[in-house]
Design an enzyme around this catalytic site. Structure first.
Site, PDB file in Angstrom:
ATOM      1  N   ILE A  78       0.841  -1.204   0.000  1.00 58.98           N
ATOM      2  CA  ILE A  78       0.000   0.000   0.000  1.00 58.98           C
ATOM      3  C   ILE A  78       0.876   1.254   0.000  1.00 58.98           C
ATOM      4  O   ILE A  78       0.619   2.197  -0.749  1.00 58.98           O
ATOM      5  CB  ILE A  78      -0.994  -0.032   1.174  1.00 58.98           C
ATOM      6  N   VAL A  80       2.290   1.764  -3.522  1.00 59.32           N
ATOM      7  CA  VAL A  80       1.322   2.302  -4.477  1.00 59.32           C
ATOM      8  C   VAL A  80       0.944   3.744  -4.136  1.00 59.32           C
ATOM      9  O   VAL A  80       0.837   4.593  -5.023  1.00 59.32           O
ATOM     10  CB  VAL A  80       0.058   1.409  -4.557  1.00 59.32           C
ATOM     11  N   GLU A  81       0.781   4.029  -2.864  1.00 60.96           N
ATOM     12  CA  GLU A  81       0.332   5.359  -2.449  1.00 60.96           C
ATOM     13  C   GLU A  81       1.390   6.441  -2.661  1.00 60.96           C
ATOM     14  O   GLU A  81       1.095   7.497  -3.207  1.00 60.96           O
ATOM     15  CB  GLU A  81      -0.101   5.356  -0.976  1.00 60.96           C
ATOM     16  N   THR A  82       2.624   6.194  -2.200  1.00 63.28           N
ATOM     17  CA  THR A  82       3.644   7.260  -2.222  1.00 63.28           C
ATOM     18  C   THR A  82       5.024   6.813  -2.666  1.00 63.28           C
ATOM     19  O   THR A  82       5.937   7.634  -2.706  1.00 63.28           O
ATOM     20  CB  THR A  82       3.807   7.877  -0.820  1.00 63.28           C
TER      21      THR A  82
END
Length: 187
Positions: free
Chosen positions: A57, A60-62
């Site tokens: 996560i 993918v996020e940052t």
């Protein structure tokens, strides 16, 4: 002619070095690094969440870049929406974590993100795919898709998720999750 022999020797040495390097190390980890391993491990254990899920996560996020704020206002490594973060802070009762720390400190953001993932895992009975979708679209929206029969919550039917952004998000998180588990084996 001598320069050609020298080039061939250098090429063979270079290829040999690269071959030894690839065979003796986990070279795929260069392409799929996991940063903040200690924080991810500690908070994943505390909140009983798979650390590879947290890492995927974050990727993918940052892509592990702290201090990010999205156009929609999501904050930190795990891109928590402010309303979700405030709600989670109240429910989790984390005295040392504040909204300001969530924006600036990776460990605080990972802790609250791991707590939130643990909460979603309970809500969706451990269904990792539904949890990933809920992390992106919100648990109420995902639950309504499941209740209405729009989507059954499984990875095999991700194509049925009505939001393209969420559908793509789930696929990307699962991709990185699979890469991490294959490359690292254990966290």
């Amino acid at each position: 002619m001598k320069w050609l022999v020298k080039k061939r020797v250098l090429l063979v040495l270079l290829l040999g070095f690269i071959g030894v390097l690839f065979l003796s190390t986990n070279w795929m980890s260069w392409f799929y690094p996991i940063h903040y391993k200690d924080d991810i491990r500690r908070h994943s254990v505390t909140y009983q969440v798979d650390p590879f899920l947290v890492a995927a996560i974050i990727r993918v996020e940052t892509n592990y870049k702290p201090g990010r704020e999205s156009r929609k206002g999501a904050i930190g490594l795990m891109q928590l929406m402010p309303d979700t973060a405030k709600w989670a802070l109240e429910k989790a009762k984390l005295p040392d974590v504040s909204m300001d720390r969530l924006k600036k400190e990776p460990s605080a953001n990972i802790e609250l993100g791991a707590w939130y993932l643990g909460s979603l895992l309970q809500q969706f009975d451990g269904n990792r795919t539904a949890v990933i979708a809920a992390y992106n679209a919100g648990p109420g929206k995902v639950q309504s898709w499941i209740d209405e029969g729009t989507w059954d919550g499984s990875f095999d039917t991700v194509k049925d998720i009505p939001f393209g952004e969420t559908r793509h998000y789930v696929q990307r998180v699962i991709y990185y999750y699979n890469q991490y588990t294959e490359i690292y084996g254990t966290f």
